[in-house]
Design a protein around this motif. Sequence first.
Motif, PDB file in Angstrom:
ATOM      1  N   GLY A  42       0.786  -1.229   0.000  1.00 48.75           N
ATOM      2  CA  GLY A  42       0.000   0.000   0.000  1.00 48.75           C
ATOM      3  C   GLY A  42       0.814   1.272   0.000  1.00 48.75           C
ATOM      4  O   GLY A  42       0.261   2.358   0.005  1.00 48.75           O
TER       5      GLY A  42
ATOM      6  N   ASN B 216      -6.881   4.125   7.545  1.00 47.41           N
ATOM      7  CA  ASN B 216      -7.344   2.854   6.989  1.00 47.41           C
ATOM      8  C   ASN B 216      -8.416   2.194   7.851  1.00 47.41           C
ATOM      9  O   ASN B 216      -9.163   1.343   7.378  1.00 47.41           O
TER      10      ASN B 216
ATOM     11  N   ASN C  10      -6.873   1.137  -2.032  1.00 45.11           N
ATOM     12  CA  ASN C  10      -7.581   1.863  -0.975  1.00 45.11           C
ATOM     13  C   ASN C  10      -6.728   2.199   0.232  1.00 45.11           C
ATOM     14  O   ASN C  10      -7.235   2.684   1.232  1.00 45.11           O
ATOM     15  N   ASN C  11      -5.437   1.892   0.168  1.00 46.07           N
ATOM     16  CA  ASN C  11      -4.588   2.142   1.327  1.00 46.07           C
ATOM     17  C   ASN C  11      -4.209   3.621   1.418  1.00 46.07           C
ATOM     18  O   ASN C  11      -3.651   4.182   0.481  1.00 46.07           O
TER      19      ASN C  11
ATOM     20  N   TYR D 243      -9.739  -3.727   1.004  1.00 44.28           N
ATOM     21  CA  TYR D 243      -8.288  -3.767   1.146  1.00 44.28           C
ATOM     22  C   TYR D 243      -7.796  -5.106   0.636  1.00 44.28           C
ATOM     23  O   TYR D 243      -8.555  -6.076   0.574  1.00 44.28           O
TER      24      TYR D 243
ATOM     25  N   GLU E 109      -3.118  -6.075   3.480  1.00 39.67           N
ATOM     26  CA  GLU E 109      -3.417  -4.803   4.149  1.00 39.67           C
ATOM     27  C   GLU E 109      -4.398  -5.015   5.299  1.00 39.67           C
ATOM     28  O   GLU E 109      -4.289  -4.410   6.357  1.00 39.67           O
TER      29      GLU E 109
ATOM     30  N   ARG F 258      -8.171  -8.483  -3.246  1.00 37.56           N
ATOM     31  CA  ARG F 258      -9.047  -7.628  -2.463  1.00 37.56           C
ATOM     32  C   ARG F 258     -10.008  -8.468  -1.626  1.00 37.56           C
ATOM     33  O   ARG F 258     -10.547  -9.459  -2.117  1.00 37.56           O
TER      34      ARG F 258
END
Lengths: 344, 266
Positions: free
Chosen positions: A12, A228, A286-287, B92, B96, B136
């Motif tokens: 990320g 996050n 999306n990080n 994510y 993550e 994801r």
Amino acid sequence: MTDTVRRIRMPGTLSIGWKAVLIVLSLATALIALSIGRYAIPVRDVAGSILGHLRGVEVLSSKDALVLWNIRMPRILLALLAGAGLSLSGLAFQSLFANPLATPDTLGVASGSSFGAALGLLLGFRWIGVQLFAVAMGMLAVCLTFLAGSGRGRGLNTLVLAGIMIGSLFSALVSFVKFVADAESQLPAITYWLMGSLDVAGYKSLLYGAPPILVGIIVLALLRWRLNVLPLSDDEAASSGVRIRTLRTITILMATMMTASCVAMCGQVGWVGLLIPHICRMKFGNNHLSLVPASVSLGAVFLVVVDTLARTITAQEIPISVLTAIIGAPFFILLMRRSGGWQL
Amino acid sequence: MNIRIENGSFGYKDGPMLLKQIRLEAGEGQMIAVLGPNGVGKTTLLRCMLGLLPWKEGQTVLNGTEIKDIPKRSFWQQVSYVPQAKTAAAAYTVEEMLLLGRASHIAPFAAPAKADLTIVQDVMERLHITALRRKRCNAISGGELQMALIGRALVAGAGILVLDEPESNLDFRNQLIVLETLKELAQEGRTIIFNTHYPAHALQHADQALLLKADGSSRFGAVEEVITEDTIREAFSVHSVIRTIESERGIVRDVVPVALQEKTES
């Protein structure tokens, strides 16, 4: 075997290449924008003058220096700041509400600020007065949204609904101000202001407007990994061990402050807060480790480019909101179709 | 590590008590199943136990201290919660998502360090989800997501794992993968508390069970004592047969629902 599987880079984060691209792109765009205008100054001279100023000497002719330092520099600085601020607050609100349609105006800030500015213009305030009035009303709108929508056991969706209500309330008040404004002098000023423009920028305006935006950017940049946690469901966020209420409050406060400040300085500049974070999500995921720096940088670049077009493509300056939408919408659709969109 | 609920009672505002005088105690290495019919308050029980909802009466005690008196950050380093997978699918990547489990160990202005990443990668290998690390979370199967969420709970390093219906909505194979993984985690000394719809899963995997009944009362104890044909009839209004099945791969206990209990019978 396991060691070959392991990557060194933190997931990320931006690669070195992307970091370089984002930094160089911002600087180069600003530099080129400084040289473009009805009165052109070569990029080399602009760079020379900036480097000269660092050493305390002026290398340009006095006319060039006047255009560069008194007219263009504050305007480009404002474009950089406002673009970065609006883009980052859009990003923050989308993550906070786990809603891809959230914009800097979701809690009614921009509508409130617009009302403040319109009222200030109606009452014949000086420019700084209008600016402060706009910030104050923006904050007031968010406070009202909180009073209406928050409370024990109510989710964030109630807050979004309350924001829509308060936003439309203030929009109605703006219409009312326009209705009672003098059609000869005040109404054009208000209308023009509402469509957004960066041409009023001066160092004095920046003196009040820049600090809130800079503080917002710095705080959210420091919190970038923590952000996050925002899109997670309530129980997940709470059980992550992060003080989620504090994190949400800080995020809302920073995003609100940045938006109010932007609207106060350059009117309603739509689209940046929606468009740029979406583009960044399509490209970087999306990080927030990468989303925050990318949104700040690309938001700044985007607004500088659009503002430069706004002041150069026609003899009469085009309102910036008109251009952000005309350029933004097709570009966004193109990207969305090519990348298949994204999900929060 | 020891967590217990002392006479916990809960009811929503102005409503009747949903949970009455719940008692539960879990020690190291134990696997505890929470059972009960739909709507009886199984998820509510877990949320109250973790302080996500306040008990009306009674309390949760962790290692001798009432959890209200434990700082949140310290509490969530000792206890991890795995919510129902359907409510947890932020987009994510799996890696993550697991890193977010380290949040209680990372200072507000800091980002994860190499050490955090190493922990995450170890957990991914242990759960056999390393191949998913770039995928994801909203684009993987339910079983994979459940393993990722268990992984996120594990990287926090907590000794107590509380899971809300970890094996719901999964196929046979994934149910077994999840339950066997939980069993292994318990054998390593962790405490596992999980909600389930399946009495058979409790019988096959748990050491102890808490059975919630519709009137808010409950029964807690060794799994063979709590889950019997009689208690299932009382709690679920279903006649069932509990039997032992032999196979080359082992002996399992199973619960088979046979018929609905007619209202007039009771």
